[in-house]
Motif scaffolding. Structure first.
Motif, PDB file in Angstrom:
ATOM      1  N   ARG A 221     -12.927   9.290 -63.919  1.00  0.00           N
ATOM      2  CA  ARG A 221     -13.027   7.918 -64.431  1.00  0.00           C
ATOM      3  C   ARG A 221     -11.795   7.505 -65.229  1.00  0.00           C
ATOM      4  O   ARG A 221     -11.501   6.310 -65.349  1.00  0.00           O
ATOM      5  CB  ARG A 221     -14.295   7.776 -65.268  1.00  0.00           C
ATOM      6  CG  ARG A 221     -15.583   7.899 -64.451  1.00  0.00           C
ATOM      7  CD  ARG A 221     -16.811   7.923 -65.352  1.00  0.00           C
ATOM      8  NE  ARG A 221     -16.816   9.084 -66.211  1.00  0.00           N
ATOM      9  CZ  ARG A 221     -17.111   9.082 -67.515  1.00  0.00           C
ATOM     10  NH1 ARG A 221     -17.435   7.945 -68.113  1.00  0.00           N
ATOM     11  NH2 ARG A 221     -17.094  10.189 -68.229  1.00  0.00           N
ATOM     12  N   ASP A 225      -9.115   3.181 -62.371  1.00  0.00           N
ATOM     13  CA  ASP A 225      -8.570   1.815 -62.391  1.00  0.00           C
ATOM     14  C   ASP A 225      -7.085   1.743 -62.034  1.00  0.00           C
ATOM     15  O   ASP A 225      -6.539   0.650 -61.879  1.00  0.00           O
ATOM     16  CB  ASP A 225      -8.773   1.182 -63.764  1.00  0.00           C
ATOM     17  CG  ASP A 225     -10.219   0.828 -64.034  1.00  0.00           C
ATOM     18  OD1 ASP A 225     -10.935   0.498 -63.076  1.00  0.00           O
ATOM     19  OD2 ASP A 225     -10.637   0.892 -65.205  1.00  0.00           O
ATOM     20  N   GLN A 284     -22.595   0.867 -62.532  1.00  0.00           N
ATOM     21  CA  GLN A 284     -22.640  -0.451 -63.149  1.00  0.00           C
ATOM     22  C   GLN A 284     -21.249  -1.093 -63.167  1.00  0.00           C
ATOM     23  O   GLN A 284     -21.112  -2.312 -62.962  1.00  0.00           O
ATOM     24  CB  GLN A 284     -23.188  -0.364 -64.572  1.00  0.00           C
ATOM     25  CG  GLN A 284     -23.312  -1.703 -65.271  1.00  0.00           C
ATOM     26  CD  GLN A 284     -24.180  -2.682 -64.493  1.00  0.00           C
ATOM     27  OE1 GLN A 284     -25.287  -2.348 -64.055  1.00  0.00           O
ATOM     28  NE2 GLN A 284     -23.677  -3.901 -64.294  1.00  0.00           N
ATOM     29  N   LYS A 285     -20.229  -0.297 -63.394  1.00  0.00           N
ATOM     30  CA  LYS A 285     -18.853  -0.801 -63.354  1.00  0.00           C
ATOM     31  C   LYS A 285     -18.547  -1.370 -61.978  1.00  0.00           C
ATOM     32  O   LYS A 285     -17.961  -2.455 -61.841  1.00  0.00           O
ATOM     33  CB  LYS A 285     -17.884   0.339 -63.691  1.00  0.00           C
ATOM     34  CG  LYS A 285     -16.409  -0.026 -63.677  1.00  0.00           C
ATOM     35  CD  LYS A 285     -15.575   1.233 -63.852  1.00  0.00           C
ATOM     36  CE  LYS A 285     -14.100   0.914 -63.936  1.00  0.00           C
ATOM     37  NZ  LYS A 285     -13.676   0.489 -65.281  1.00  0.00           N
ATOM     38  N   THR A 288     -20.498  -4.652 -61.457  1.00  0.00           N
ATOM     39  CA  THR A 288     -19.861  -5.760 -62.161  1.00  0.00           C
ATOM     40  C   THR A 288     -18.600  -6.217 -61.445  1.00  0.00           C
ATOM     41  O   THR A 288     -18.323  -7.421 -61.333  1.00  0.00           O
ATOM     42  CB  THR A 288     -19.521  -5.340 -63.604  1.00  0.00           C
ATOM     43  OG1 THR A 288     -20.720  -4.961 -64.283  1.00  0.00           O
ATOM     44  CG2 THR A 288     -18.839  -6.472 -64.360  1.00  0.00           C
ATOM     45  N   ARG A 289     -17.834  -5.272 -60.936  1.00  0.00           N
ATOM     46  CA  ARG A 289     -16.565  -5.598 -60.288  1.00  0.00           C
ATOM     47  C   ARG A 289     -16.763  -6.307 -58.957  1.00  0.00           C
ATOM     48  O   ARG A 289     -16.072  -7.281 -58.663  1.00  0.00           O
ATOM     49  CB  ARG A 289     -15.756  -4.313 -60.083  1.00  0.00           C
ATOM     50  CG  ARG A 289     -14.475  -4.494 -59.273  1.00  0.00           C
ATOM     51  CD  ARG A 289     -13.617  -3.254 -59.313  1.00  0.00           C
ATOM     52  NE  ARG A 289     -13.152  -2.972 -60.676  1.00  0.00           N
ATOM     53  CZ  ARG A 289     -12.317  -1.984 -60.992  1.00  0.00           C
ATOM     54  NH1 ARG A 289     -11.862  -1.194 -60.035  1.00  0.00           N
ATOM     55  NH2 ARG A 289     -11.940  -1.796 -62.238  1.00  0.00           N
TER      56      ARG A 289
END
Length: 365
Positions: A221, A225, A284-285, A288-289
């Motif tokens: 993680r 990104d 969840q990330k 949301t994305r």
């Protein structure tokens, strides 16, 4: 079952090998600001104007040229590449360095060309300067993007670590040369579904714990990104064209495949709890994305399958109707890739099974 998956650091070579009808030469790079406009890619790249920079395995570039030859402009001391013309692999570039690599002797006409990064080299940044046509030819408009998109999140098993090896015993050099993300289950599945794809896989990393407890200050993680994995704090800026309707997450092997070492801040129970919590947060990330229309497919295997299934059940119970669980069926897998990783045959079997499973899901392509 629990498998003795192993991993070792991959050392890059300083050599270059060309296979097929290819020659090496130098040539001028394309005009500035033309690279991104002249090629199609779905990978995480950073546009530097005259070059595109990237780190993840399996990044590919597709173009069209007219003429009898095509040059591939690269600056990469670490990674290996396959060059494909009209659907056939005509050259393999091993740690190509900074040069333009030519494929000559083509039939005079229009050709499609594809360059794909074979292996994972997270310690280095790769740079692609575009395709150039041989004298008398021309670079044509780039191919059209595919309407389907799939993102694969994983570790060495998804990256295709050592999948072309003839032996489980491999040196770092052998791992580098026998890893090919382009024949991983991820790439095979995407091509069968006629989808563009990203393979955002990092060998040895886990959701909360890395292989054998290494580098405890970071995990998968930490890097998710980024576009450039070796640049702390780097963040990939989605150009707005990456909107996958399916994200496949296959993380957990490194968290659980080795016993806890003295000094690690876990018990078996606390590691499992931390893994489930982080996994739920990661889903969840993604939700949301990418929004409520994207299907999130969580892959369970070996000792972490039950934890993944529990996370999916909890999210489904909380109202997330587009998160699904896939229990990876390892029947007839031989694990004869380097260090007990999937072989090329295993990747084909998994692509068969995953493609079949996806065919029954109501994915909103």
């Amino acid at each position: 079952m629990t498998l003795p998956w192993l991993r070792m650091l991959v050392a890059s070579a300083a050599s270059m090998v060309l296979l097929g009808t290819s020659a090496v030469a130098t040539a001028a790079a394309p005009d500035k600001d033309s690279v991104a406009a002249s090629v199609h890619t779905a990978g995480r790249v950073k546009d530097g104007g005259d070059v595109l920079r990237y780190s993840w395995p399996g990044v590919y570039f597709e173009g069209r040229i007219r003429g009898t030859g095509v040059g591939i402009v690269l600056d990469d001391p670490a990674a290996d590449y396959d060059v494909q013309v009209d659907g056939a692999t005509v050259a393999t570039l091993v740690t190509p360095g900074k040069a333009t690599h030519w494929v000559n002797g083509l039939r005079d006409g229009v050709h499609t060309v594809r360059l794909v990064k074979r292996n994972d080299t997270p310690w280095a940044t790769s740079a692609f300067g575009g395709f150039v046509a041989a004298p008398g030819g021309a670079v044509l408009a780039r191919p059209t993007a595919r309407s389907r998109q799939i993102e694969f999140v994983g570790d060495s098993l998804t990256a295709g670590y050592g999948n072309l090896s003839a032996s489980r015993d491999c040196t770092g050099e052998q791992v580098a040369r026998t890893t090919n993300a382009d024949v991983s289950y991820a790439a095979l599945t995407a091509r069968r579904l006629r989808a563009d794809y990203q393979i955002n896989a990092y060998s040895g990393r886990g959701m909360v714990r890395n292989y054998n407890g290494g580098s405890p200050e970071e995990n998968y993680r930490t890097f998710y990104d980024r576009a450039l994995l070796n640049v702390p704090g780097d963040v990939w800026q989605n150009p707005g064209t990456w909107r996958p309707r399916l994200v496949v997450v296959h993380l957990g092997t490194n968290d659980f495949s080795t016993p806890l070492n003295p000094g690690e801040p876990w018990t078996d129970e606390s590691l499992a709890a931390a893994y489930r919590s982080a996994y739920s947060g990661f889903l969840q990330k993604l939700r949301t994305r990418y929004g409520p229309g994207t299907t999130l497919l969580a892959v369970g295997a070996g000792p972490f399958a039950g934890h993944v299934e529990q996370v999916v059940q909890e999210r489904t119970g909380a109202g997330d109707r587009r998160v699904r669980y896939w229990r990876l069926d390892d029947t007839n897998l031989d694990y004869t890739g380097c260090h007990w990783h999937y072989s090329a045959q295993d990747h084909r079997l998994l692509a068969d099974r995953l493609t079949s499973f996806l065919g029954d899901l109501p994915i909103r392509w």
